[in-house]
Design a protein around this motif. Structure first.
Motif, PDB file in Angstrom:
ATOM      1  N   UNK A 129     -11.940  47.329   6.770  1.00 18.14           N
ATOM      2  CA  UNK A 129     -11.830  48.059   5.512  1.00 18.14           C
ATOM      3  C   UNK A 129     -11.063  47.238   4.472  1.00 18.14           C
ATOM      4  N   UNK A 130      -9.960  46.630   4.918  1.00 18.18           N
ATOM      5  CA  UNK A 130      -9.136  45.840   4.000  1.00 18.18           C
ATOM      6  C   UNK A 130      -9.891  44.592   3.553  1.00 18.18           C
ATOM      7  N   UNK A 131     -10.644  43.995   4.461  1.00 22.98           N
ATOM      8  CA  UNK A 131     -11.433  42.817   4.103  1.00 22.98           C
ATOM      9  C   UNK A 131     -12.503  43.182   3.067  1.00 22.98           C
ATOM     10  N   UNK A 132     -13.163  44.315   3.247  1.00 18.50           N
ATOM     11  CA  UNK A 132     -14.160  44.759   2.261  1.00 18.50           C
ATOM     12  C   UNK A 132     -13.494  45.031   0.907  1.00 18.50           C
ATOM     13  N   UNK A 133     -12.338  45.694   0.928  1.00 16.95           N
ATOM     14  CA  UNK A 133     -11.624  45.972  -0.324  1.00 16.95           C
ATOM     15  C   UNK A 133     -11.235  44.670  -1.010  1.00 16.95           C
ATOM     16  N   UNK A 134     -10.766  43.702  -0.238  1.00 16.93           N
ATOM     17  CA  UNK A 134     -10.392  42.393  -0.775  1.00 16.93           C
ATOM     18  C   UNK A 134     -11.599  41.702  -1.408  1.00 16.93           C
ATOM     19  N   UNK A 135     -12.754  41.843  -0.787  1.00 14.02           N
ATOM     20  CA  UNK A 135     -13.965  41.191  -1.275  1.00 14.02           C
ATOM     21  C   UNK A 135     -14.454  41.773  -2.606  1.00 14.02           C
ATOM     22  N   UNK A 252      -9.557  69.276  -3.273  1.00 18.95           N
ATOM     23  CA  UNK A 252      -8.857  68.406  -4.225  1.00 18.95           C
ATOM     24  C   UNK A 252      -8.768  66.964  -3.737  1.00 18.95           C
ATOM     25  N   UNK A 253      -9.388  66.665  -2.595  1.00 20.19           N
ATOM     26  CA  UNK A 253      -9.299  65.329  -2.016  1.00 20.19           C
ATOM     27  C   UNK A 253     -10.693  64.869  -1.587  1.00 20.19           C
ATOM     28  N   UNK A 254     -11.019  63.621  -1.894  1.00 22.58           N
ATOM     29  CA  UNK A 254     -12.309  63.043  -1.506  1.00 22.58           C
ATOM     30  C   UNK A 254     -12.074  62.029  -0.398  1.00 22.58           C
ATOM     31  N   UNK A 255     -12.947  62.046   0.582  1.00 25.71           N
ATOM     32  CA  UNK A 255     -12.809  61.192   1.759  1.00 25.71           C
ATOM     33  C   UNK A 255     -13.984  60.219   1.823  1.00 25.71           C
ATOM     34  N   UNK A 256     -13.667  58.928   1.881  1.00 28.19           N
ATOM     35  CA  UNK A 256     -14.693  57.888   1.938  1.00 28.19           C
ATOM     36  C   UNK A 256     -14.695  57.255   3.329  1.00 28.19           C
ATOM     37  N   UNK A 257     -15.891  57.084   3.897  1.00 26.85           N
ATOM     38  CA  UNK A 257     -16.061  56.490   5.220  1.00 26.85           C
ATOM     39  C   UNK A 257     -17.076  55.342   5.126  1.00 26.85           C
ATOM     40  N   UNK A 258     -16.669  54.200   4.595  1.00 23.05           N
ATOM     41  CA  UNK A 258     -17.625  53.125   4.286  1.00 23.05           C
ATOM     42  C   UNK A 258     -18.372  52.565   5.492  1.00 23.05           C
ATOM     43  N   UNK A 259     -17.769  52.644   6.690  1.00 17.80           N
ATOM     44  CA  UNK A 259     -18.425  52.071   7.870  1.00 17.80           C
ATOM     45  C   UNK A 259     -18.993  53.153   8.785  1.00 17.80           C
TER      46      UNK A 259
END
Length: 467
Positions: A129-135, A252-259
């Motif tokens: 997740x952090x690698x994707x965010x960094x990219x 009031x909260x959104x949840x993202x599950x990219x993988x």
């Protein structure tokens, strides 16, 4: 390992509870257990440096103060309609992004929420997740739950990730008073006796709830294949059905599950390709990694979640952080209440389907138990088709049955959930699914397979020792 906390009560969790980013070049040591992690000033990925960004961002653990007021009924109705529209919006967005890459999903999440979104990092494969965010090239935030009982290897991974990506992980700690009360009342390892849910609630769920109160969205590493029984329909984005965000209230909260749609082996191919830091425990057979007392290596033929809370049945393999993604029918399947087969159970496809595996009825297994002089020995698996751990051993069990054809040993299966579960517990030594029994040729008492290695060679060694 000693519990690392910074306050004595949840109300004391304030700005002082989190690392401050100063301009001083002198590193400060944060003590975790028996070793220290250096708290160094670092620069975040993206256009802003971390100290600049920190001044713009609401702390991840902040619980917003709201004035008490009487809300008119009309306003309440409008708010409800807005929530419904928001949910429909994210359902459509999830559909639009269903076939998108994790990088595209991550970019969309960071673009939409900016400083009001953070990645929930627990180590293991969450580095992806952090690698994707960094990219993406965008600024991003990372927070982690330090339960005080993590492995030393996990803390070292945290430090390596901070160094590689020039970020500072925002740690959340359990409330010291709650932990103290739990340990003083029930001991350090009460979860081995009465289940892990209470400990997880104190050390993980409540700190997470505090963290999410300071956000409008969060990013998780949930995958559908992590636990087929409970996470099989995780969407790539959703309105969080359980936790509240900055504005308060469900919705009031959104949840993202990219993988969500990525297979575990594909995640690992990505991590190896990018040469990113990973938890050293993975090389020792650990797959799903949590707290040290509740995590162990996965054995051959086991599902990855079987390394977590291994002393409990399949129904308990969640800690509560993602309980909103467990379907109602899944909950019914996992309840194991012994009240009969539910409609949900009836719709689950059966497993161990092979001409080499005999399907035993209740009468058939009862007769097998009663026989004192069998003409041939039997190997029988007690299973539930919805159980992910039974599913994980299906291939090896079927292969074993085919190898034993013509050997004089019968291989069978008995579905032991629903109305048959009490009988299986009392008469067949069922503890959890799957349970494997060997019925010798000249003995009425079955012998329970003692190992959790469910590969063909291990099962065959067991059979050969008793045949």
């Amino acid at each position: 390992m000693a519990l690392a906390v910074t306050s004595s009560s949840s109300t004391a969790v304030s700005n002082s509870s989190f690392p401050r980013f100063s301009s001083s070049s002198e590193p400060k040591a944060l003590q975790f257990g028996s070793f220290s992690i250096l708290d160094k000033p670092r620069v975040v990925s993206g256009a802003l440096n971390l100290s600049q960004r920190h001044s713009l961002v609401k702390p991840v653990r902040a619980e917003p103060q709201r004035k008490d007021s009487t809300v008119p009924l009309a306003a309440t109705t409008v708010a409800s309609e807005v929530d419904e529209k928001q949910e429909l919006h994210y359902e459509q967005l999830a559909s639009d992004l269903e076939n998108a890459s994790p990088l595209e999903i991550m970019d969309k999440a960071l673009e939409q929420f900016g400083n009001d979104i953070a990645i929930a990092f627990s180590g293991a494969e969450d580095v992806a997740l952090i690698e994707y965010a960094h990219m993406t090239g965008r600024p991003f935030r990372v927070f982690s739950l330090d339960t005080g009982r993590l492995n030393p290897e996990t803390y070292r991974l945290f430090d390596a990730v901070e160094t590689r990506y020039n970020i500072h992980i925002e740690y959340m700690f359990p409330d010291a008073v709650e932990v103290q009360a739990l340990v003083r009342t029930k001991g350090l390892f009460s979860f081995y006796e009465d289940g892990h849910q209470e400990c997880c609630r104190v050390r993980k769920v409540r700190p997470l709830r505090r963290a999410l109160k300071g956000l409008r969205a969060w990013i998780t590493g949930q995958r559908k294949d992590q636990s087929p029984g409970t996470r099989s329909e995780v969407p790539v984005v959703q309105v969080d059905p359980v936790f509240e965000g900055l504005d308060g209230g469900i919705g009031s909260l959104v949840k993202w599950n990219p993988v969500a749609n990525v297979k575990g082996h594909d995640i690992w191919n990505f991590l190896r390709t990018m040469n990113v830091p990973v938890n050293a425990l993975h090389s020792q057979g650990y797959v799903s990694i949590g707290c040290e007392p509740c995590t162990r290596p996965v054995l051959p033929g086991q599902h990855e979640r079987e390394g977590r809370w291994w002393w409990e049945d399949a129904k308990a393999k969640e800690c509560g952080l993602h309980k909103g993604n467990i379907k109602q029918e899944d909950a019914a399947q996992l309840s194991g209440n012994g009240k009969g087969t539910t409609d949900a159970n009836a719709t689950v496809a059966d497993i161990f389907n092979s001409q080499s595996v005999v399907s035993l009825s209740r009468t058939g297994i009862e007769n097998l138990v009663k026989l004192e002089n069998r003409k041939e020995p039997w190997l029988v698996v007690l299973y539930a088709p919805w159980c992910p751990f039974c599913q994980a051993m299906e291939e090896s069990y079927v292969d074993l049955a085919e190898k034993l054809e013509g050997s004089g040993i019968k291989v069978g299966k008995f579905r032991a959930d629903g109305e048959h579960k009490d009988f299986a517990k009392q008469q067949l030594e069922l503890g959890s699914f799957p349970t494997i029994l060997f019925f010798p040729k000249h003995s009425s008492r079955p012998i329970k397979y003692p190992s959790e290695k469910r590969d063909v060679d291990s099962l065959l060694a067991f059979v050969n020792a008793l045949r």
